[in-house]
Design an enzyme around this catalytic site. Structure first.
Site, PDB file in Angstrom:
ATOM      1  N   CYS A 229      27.010 106.895  14.011  1.00  0.00           N
ATOM      2  CA  CYS A 229      26.728 106.670  12.591  1.00  0.00           C
ATOM      3  C   CYS A 229      27.498 107.663  11.718  1.00  0.00           C
ATOM      4  O   CYS A 229      27.609 108.844  12.046  1.00  0.00           O
ATOM      5  CB  CYS A 229      25.233 106.827  12.332  1.00  0.00           C
ATOM      6  SG  CYS A 229      24.271 105.525  13.103  1.00  0.00           S
TER       7      CYS A 229
ATOM      8  N   ILE B  96      19.918 118.291   7.779  1.00  0.00           N
ATOM      9  CA  ILE B  96      20.701 118.151   9.015  1.00  0.00           C
ATOM     10  C   ILE B  96      22.049 117.484   8.742  1.00  0.00           C
ATOM     11  O   ILE B  96      23.098 117.996   9.175  1.00  0.00           O
ATOM     12  CB  ILE B  96      19.920 117.322  10.067  1.00  0.00           C
ATOM     13  CG1 ILE B  96      18.501 117.860  10.266  1.00  0.00           C
ATOM     14  CG2 ILE B  96      20.709 117.230  11.367  1.00  0.00           C
ATOM     15  CD1 ILE B  96      18.397 119.174  10.962  1.00  0.00           C
TER      16      ILE B  96
ATOM     17  N   LYS C 191      15.576 105.722  22.757  1.00  0.00           N
ATOM     18  CA  LYS C 191      17.046 105.606  22.884  1.00  0.00           C
ATOM     19  C   LYS C 191      17.645 107.000  23.091  1.00  0.00           C
ATOM     20  O   LYS C 191      18.487 107.195  23.972  1.00  0.00           O
ATOM     21  CB  LYS C 191      17.626 104.984  21.621  1.00  0.00           C
ATOM     22  CG  LYS C 191      19.145 105.136  21.472  1.00  0.00           C
ATOM     23  CD  LYS C 191      19.696 104.561  20.203  1.00  0.00           C
ATOM     24  CE  LYS C 191      19.639 105.497  19.060  1.00  0.00           C
ATOM     25  NZ  LYS C 191      20.671 106.549  19.027  1.00  0.00           N
ATOM     26  N   ASN C 192      17.170 107.980  22.304  1.00  0.00           N
ATOM     27  CA  ASN C 192      17.794 109.308  22.341  1.00  0.00           C
ATOM     28  C   ASN C 192      17.343 110.154  23.516  1.00  0.00           C
ATOM     29  O   ASN C 192      17.747 111.307  23.639  1.00  0.00           O
ATOM     30  CB  ASN C 192      17.555 110.035  21.016  1.00  0.00           C
ATOM     31  CG  ASN C 192      18.334 109.357  19.897  1.00  0.00           C
ATOM     32  OD1 ASN C 192      19.181 108.502  20.158  1.00  0.00           O
ATOM     33  ND2 ASN C 192      18.017 109.682  18.663  1.00  0.00           N
TER      34      ASN C 192
ATOM     35  N   ASP D  56      16.090 111.387  11.404  1.00  0.00           N
ATOM     36  CA  ASP D  56      16.218 109.951  11.684  1.00  0.00           C
ATOM     37  C   ASP D  56      15.103 109.144  11.035  1.00  0.00           C
ATOM     38  O   ASP D  56      15.238 107.931  10.848  1.00  0.00           O
ATOM     39  CB  ASP D  56      16.190 109.694  13.202  1.00  0.00           C
ATOM     40  CG  ASP D  56      17.418 110.252  13.881  1.00  0.00           C
ATOM     41  OD1 ASP D  56      17.402 110.380  15.115  1.00  0.00           O
ATOM     42  OD2 ASP D  56      18.386 110.583  13.169  1.00  0.00           O
TER      43      ASP D  56
HETATM   44  C1  EPZ Z   1      21.068 113.622  17.960  1.00  0.00           C
HETATM   45  O1  EPZ Z   1      22.391 113.567  17.458  1.00  0.00           O
HETATM   46  C2  EPZ Z   1      20.528 112.205  17.812  1.00  0.00           C
HETATM   47  N1  EPZ Z   1      21.336 111.288  18.607  1.00  0.00           N
HETATM   48  C3  EPZ Z   1      20.578 111.799  16.341  1.00  0.00           C
HETATM   49  O2  EPZ Z   1      20.005 110.492  16.231  1.00  0.00           O
HETATM   50  C4  EPZ Z   1      19.734 112.775  15.542  1.00  0.00           C
HETATM   51  O3  EPZ Z   1      19.839 112.449  14.174  1.00  0.00           O
HETATM   52  C5  EPZ Z   1      20.258 114.206  15.772  1.00  0.00           C
HETATM   53  O4  EPZ Z   1      20.258 114.504  17.182  1.00  0.00           O
HETATM   54  C6  EPZ Z   1      19.416 115.250  15.060  1.00  0.00           C
HETATM   55  O5  EPZ Z   1      18.102 115.186  15.517  1.00  0.00           O
HETATM   56  C7  EPZ Z   1      21.144 111.234  19.947  1.00  0.00           C
HETATM   57  O6  EPZ Z   1      20.362 111.960  20.514  1.00  0.00           O
HETATM   58  C8  EPZ Z   1      21.955 110.220  20.681  1.00  0.00           C
HETATM   59  P1  EPZ Z   1      22.995 117.313  16.423  1.00  0.00           P
HETATM   60  P2  EPZ Z   1      23.380 114.823  17.649  1.00  0.00           P
HETATM   61  O7  EPZ Z   1      24.065 117.752  17.347  1.00  0.00           O
HETATM   62  O8  EPZ Z   1      23.126 115.469  18.950  1.00  0.00           O
HETATM   63  C9  EPZ Z   1      26.039 119.591  13.709  1.00  0.00           C
HETATM   64  C10 EPZ Z   1      20.001 108.196  15.738  1.00  0.00           C
HETATM   65  O9  EPZ Z   1      19.916 107.600  14.655  1.00  0.00           O
HETATM   66  N2  EPZ Z   1      26.788 119.868  14.943  1.00  0.00           N
HETATM   67  O10 EPZ Z   1      21.624 117.900  16.546  1.00  0.00           O
HETATM   68  O11 EPZ Z   1      24.729 114.390  17.325  1.00  0.00           O
HETATM   69  C11 EPZ Z   1      26.113 118.136  13.296  1.00  0.00           C
HETATM   70  O12 EPZ Z   1      27.282 117.903  12.545  1.00  0.00           O
HETATM   71  C12 EPZ Z   1      20.889 109.419  15.845  1.00  0.00           C
HETATM   72  O13 EPZ Z   1      19.385 107.882  16.783  1.00  0.00           O
HETATM   73  C13 EPZ Z   1      27.904 120.708  14.892  1.00  0.00           C
HETATM   74  O14 EPZ Z   1      28.274 121.203  13.833  1.00  0.00           O
HETATM   75  O15 EPZ Z   1      22.860 115.759  16.479  1.00  0.00           O
HETATM   76  C14 EPZ Z   1      24.853 117.962  12.481  1.00  0.00           C
HETATM   77  O16 EPZ Z   1      25.110 118.368  11.143  1.00  0.00           O
HETATM   78  C15 EPZ Z   1      21.621 109.727  14.547  1.00  0.00           C
HETATM   79  N3  EPZ Z   1      28.587 120.966  16.046  1.00  0.00           N
HETATM   80  C16 EPZ Z   1      23.878 118.924  13.129  1.00  0.00           C
HETATM   81  O17 EPZ Z   1      24.656 119.817  13.937  1.00  0.00           O
HETATM   82  C17 EPZ Z   1      28.211 120.428  17.250  1.00  0.00           C
HETATM   83  O18 EPZ Z   1      28.864 120.713  18.273  1.00  0.00           O
HETATM   84  C18 EPZ Z   1      22.854 118.279  14.022  1.00  0.00           C
HETATM   85  O19 EPZ Z   1      23.550 117.511  14.943  1.00  0.00           O
HETATM   86  C19 EPZ Z   1      27.080 119.579  17.267  1.00  0.00           C
HETATM   87  C20 EPZ Z   1      26.379 119.320  16.107  1.00  0.00           C
END
Ligand code: EPZ
Length: 429
Positions: free
Chosen positions: A118, A330, A23-24, A308
């Protein structure tokens, strides 16, 4: 009319499962195809709510897409457009954010709202936006509507991500792929899904180097041409299925899923006492007898233990003899919802901030539980498979965002899981 899954666990699982595309990986790939001339095709794509939502966004922006037995075809012929994402679609999933850069390249503007997804704690998109602005986009909030414009296109830059955000890495990779000049992105995410996106874009004619490392060097090109592409398998779905075996017992072979994608989770299951055998791109997972606690685990960015995977592994450890704990480095609220539901089953579990702590119990009671997010919802299924009593899980919409027909897959492995309609007063979304 609401619905729930009725599960009677305590029955070992046996059989083989082919792991679908991730999915991701599929979601950013779909958005990236908006930047291409001609058609892109993605195969083994599971029929997920989030894939359907992304198809609606793609069509609303003016693209054509079709989905037939796992094959997704996307093409964009329209020249102009305003890049307006309807709020109910943008708010339905975090992955709506992936359309920002492609829409800027295609329309010179994009309108959206804070993406949904989520509830795992704060999930800002500041890194996505800071990078796009540094590449020449103008940004304006009109109340809760974000308007980004780049009438003269985007230009290459040097940008350091303040943390290795997966999504921000993918946004800025897409932005740089067709920007004027060269871009260097430092401190990027190294997840396999990031590498998959780079491989697809390069197959479309992009010039991206360094995917899988923490530095990306991208030379912008003026045109990308769609292609056929096989996304990588879903390592979180595979881990979820491995966790069901750890929880229910039995012996299941996961097909078309190379072990490198899920090594950290496999190591944890092996440490807990599961038998893991790797054969080319098949993984055999077996659990006979009682699992044992694994002490304290920490999630981390790739190649660490994936956030995840944490809820479903926690669920499998609820009946493991001894102590286990997982700290999610995370997200701030990864466990709060599912821990409450585990406790309804008589699990000995505490959730404090980022940490879930478990003291294994010999038996779990059946319970009526509600999924509050995607991976936490899947974890309730994993836990219910350990109980010999009947459990009922509602809030299925969350789970269906990321798993295609989980009941069908588990029934084929010998699980007793049925879809039931709920009288209105009992239904949850
Ligand atoms: C991706 O989300 C995945 N989703 C998530 O899977 C996964 O948990 C996550 O990466 C971490 O591996 C998809 O790919 C669609 P991040 P993403 O940006 O990109 C902070 C699932 O269940 N952050 O790596 O949103 C954020 O708040 C989902 O399939 C900022 O502060 O994750 C978090 O604490 C859930 N500013 C951390 O970084 C930003 O601009 C990691 O988030 C972006 C993120």
């Amino acid at each position: 009319m609401g619905e729930c899954w009725k599960i009677v666990g305590g029955r070992p699982l046996f059989g083989r499962v082919r792991v679908p595309a991730a999915k991701n990986s599929v979601l950013p790939l779909m958005a990236a195809s908006l930047m291409c001339q001609g058609e892109s095709q993605f195969s083994s794509v599971p029929d997920l709510l989030d894939v359907r939502t992304s198809m609606e966004i793609y069509q609303t922006l003016g693209g054509q897409c079709s989905y037939q037995s796992g094959r997704l075809r996307l093409s964009f012929r329209q020249k102009e457009g305003r890049g307006c994402m309807p709020r109910h679609l943008a708010g339905a999933m975090r992955s709506s954010v992936f359309y920002l850069a492609p829409a800027l390249h295609r329309f010179g503007r994009v309108e959206t709202i804070q993406p949904g997804g989520c509830n795992l704690g704060p999930r800002p998109i500041d890194i996505h936006l800071d990078g796009l602005v540094q590449m020449g986009a103008q940004m304006e909030w009109q109340q809760d509507v974000l308007v980004l414009t780049a009438p003269r296109g985007l230009r290459g830059t040097e940008f350091v991500l303040r943390l290795p955000s997966v999504g921000a890495t993918e946004t800025l990779m897409m932005a740089a792929a067709k920007a004027k000049g060269e871009t260097i992105l430092r401190g990027v995410a190294r997840e396999p899904e990031v590498v998959d996106l780079a491989q697809y874009l390069n197959q479309c004619g992009a010039n991206i180097e360094g995917a899988g490392s923490s530095v990306l060097k991208i030379r912008g090109v003026s045109e990308l041409t769609g292609c056929s592409y096989q996304p990588i398998p879903d390592r979180i779905t595979a881990t979820t299925l491995a966790a069901t075996v750890a929880s229910a017992g039995g012996h299941v072979t996961l097909e078309q899923c190379p072990a490198y994608l899920m090594e950290p989770a496999l190591n944890v299951l092996q440490q807990a006492g599961c038998g893991i055998k790797v054969r080319e791109d098949c993984i055999q997972v077996e659990r006979v007898g009682t699992l044992k606690g694994v002490g304290r685990l920490y999630t981390g960015v790739y190649p660490g233990f994936p956030t995840d995977a944490a809820p479903v592994i926690a669920a499998a450890l609820l009946t493991a003899k001894g102590q286990s704990a997982i700290e999610d480095t995370i997200f701030e609220q990864r466990f709060s919802a599912c821990a409450r539901e585990f406790a309804k089953m008589g699990a000995n579990v505490q959730c404090e901030g980022r940490v879930i702590q478990m003291q294994g119990v010999p038996e779990l009671r059946g319970a009526t539980m509600t999924a509050a997010d995607l991976r936490g919802g899947a974890a309730l299924v994993v836990a219910a498979l350990a109980s010999k009593e009947e459990s009922c899980i509602d809030g299925l919409g969350h789970i269906r965002r990321g798993y295609k027909d989980l009941p069908g897959i588990l029934q084929a492995l010998g699980a007793k899981i049925q879809l039931q309609q709920l009288p209105d007063e009992e239904a949850v979304g």
